[in-house]
Design an enzyme around this catalytic site. Structure first.
Site, PDB file in Angstrom:
ATOM      1  N   GLY A  94       6.511  49.938 -38.278  1.00 17.94           N
ATOM      2  CA  GLY A  94       7.425  49.482 -37.228  1.00 17.94           C
ATOM      3  C   GLY A  94       7.695  47.988 -37.231  1.00 17.94           C
ATOM      4  CB  THR A 117      27.017  60.519 -43.104  1.00 21.09           C
ATOM      5  OG1 THR A 117      26.442  60.014 -44.318  1.00 21.09           O
ATOM      6  CG2 THR A 117      28.018  59.515 -42.555  1.00 21.09           C
ATOM      7  CG  ASP A 158      19.022  56.361 -47.929  1.00 17.89           C
ATOM      8  OD1 ASP A 158      18.850  56.285 -46.697  1.00 17.89           O
ATOM      9  OD2 ASP A 158      18.093  56.568 -48.735  1.00 17.89           O
ATOM     10  NE  ARG A 171      10.612  65.580 -40.667  1.00 18.57           N
ATOM     11  CZ  ARG A 171      10.150  66.524 -41.490  1.00 18.57           C
ATOM     12  NH1 ARG A 171       9.248  66.224 -42.393  1.00 18.57           N
ATOM     13  NH2 ARG A 171      10.606  67.753 -41.411  1.00 18.57           N
ATOM     14  CG  HIS A 187      18.055  52.721 -48.551  1.00 22.25           C
ATOM     15  ND1 HIS A 187      16.976  53.576 -48.599  1.00 22.25           N
ATOM     16  CD2 HIS A 187      18.437  52.541 -49.842  1.00 22.25           C
ATOM     17  CE1 HIS A 187      16.719  53.880 -49.858  1.00 22.25           C
ATOM     18  NE2 HIS A 187      17.588  53.273 -50.634  1.00 22.25           N
TER      19      HIS A 187
HETATM   20  C1  GRF Z   1      11.737  49.737 -44.423  1.00 17.81           C
HETATM   21  O1  GRF Z   1      11.549  49.264 -45.732  1.00 17.81           O
HETATM   22  C2  GRF Z   1      13.056  50.402 -44.286  1.00 17.81           C
HETATM   23  O2  GRF Z   1      14.042  49.881 -45.132  1.00 17.81           O
HETATM   24  C3  GRF Z   1      12.755  51.831 -44.685  1.00 17.81           C
HETATM   25  O3  GRF Z   1      11.467  52.067 -44.146  1.00 17.81           O
HETATM   26  C4  GRF Z   1      10.754  50.845 -44.059  1.00 17.81           C
HETATM   27  C5  GRF Z   1      10.252  50.712 -42.660  1.00 17.81           C
HETATM   28  O4  GRF Z   1       9.418  49.594 -42.508  1.00 17.81           O
HETATM   29  N1  GRF Z   1      13.759  52.726 -44.174  1.00 17.81           N
HETATM   30  P1  GRF Z   1       8.837  49.229 -41.079  1.00 17.81           P
HETATM   31  O5  GRF Z   1       8.098  50.443 -40.550  1.00 17.81           O
HETATM   32  O6  GRF Z   1       9.972  48.825 -40.191  1.00 17.81           O
HETATM   33  O7  GRF Z   1       7.919  48.087 -41.363  1.00 17.81           O
END
Ligand code: GRF
Length: 227
Positions: free
Chosen positions: A22, A151, A155, A101, A119
């Site tokens: 997070g 969508t 990604d 998910r 992403h």
């Molecule tokens: C990030 O690298 C994000 O791009 C991907 O999941 C990771 C989440 O990191 N979708 P965090 O839990 O916010 O540190």
């Protein structure tokens, strides 16, 4: 009361979906605390009980819910439970921040053009998991991160903001991931701010941004640079 105050768009009500640490959630919380983002996080939902992000939410007195996807017969049923919680908390914009998910059509239909995800690659390159590993294996000179509207695909939704970082020859997955992560923490609050200000319009695959500040010139970055 001034005209500007009257016309100012209200804070956007967010629901943040997480599965892990997070740190992007934290970046959003910090942006709100610093008054850089007019938003209110109404709920944080995780499908993992041990997600560090739940603890971060609790520390900031944000409602934090664990909804175990394993307790549902189908992806759709799980999403119905998430949608019910988001609606119960009055969420307007859903922010996926490391939520591991795939969203079903149930979720996407309930919040069409109102679900963002981030992403760790320059979409459409390297979708799915291990994006940093994919970038290193491919040998690209640049990678980065992308905030997009979710969508049905993986990604591949309309792109809102991207940040580019160089890939160094001695990078490993951890160093590249750290460089990308730092930019994620900047562009996610930025993208949400653009939404809150009512400046995003989705037209087909493209997101138009009203009054987007120009990127400046020259726009090209070359890696390795020409001496
Ligand atoms: C990030 O690298 C994000 O791009 C991907 O999941 C990771 C989440 O990191 N979708 P965090 O839990 O916010 O540190």
């Amino acid at each position: 009361m001034t005209t500007a105050a009257t016309n100012a768009p209200p804070p956007v009500k967010l629901g943040v979906l997480i599965s892990g640490e997070g740190t992007n959630l934290q970046a959003i919380i910090d942006a709100i605390d610093r008054d850089e983002l007019e938003a209110e996080i109404r709920v944080v939902i995780s499908n993992k009980a041990a997600a560090g992000g739940l603890e971060r939410a609790r520390r900031h007195a944000i409602p934090a819910e664990f909804i175990d996807h394993r307790g549902f017969a189908s992806r759709e049923d799980f999403d119905r439970a998430i949608v019910a919680s988001l609606h119960a908390h009055g969420v307007e914009l859903v922010v996926c921040a490391g939520f591991m998910r795939l969203l079903s059509p149930v979720m996407i239909a309930a919040f069409r053009d109102r679900i963002m995800n981030i992403h760790p690659a320059l979409c459409p390159a390297f979708p799915g998991i291990d994006a940093q590993r994919q970038a290193l294996d491919y040998g690209v000179r640049f990678s980065g991160c992308t905030v997009f509207f979710v969508t049905e695909g993986i990604d591949d939704g309309p792109v809102i903001v991207q940040a580019v970082v160089p890939v160094h020859q001695d990078d490993d997955e951890a160093t590249l991931a750290a460089r990308i992560h730092a930019e994620e923490h900047r562009i996610y609050p930025h993208a949400i701010r653009l939404y809150q200000q009512g400046r995003l319009e989705v037209r087909g695959r493209r997101v138009y941004i009203r009054d987007a500040p120009p990127i400046g010139d020259p726009a090209a970055i070359i890696n390795p640079r020409i001496p």
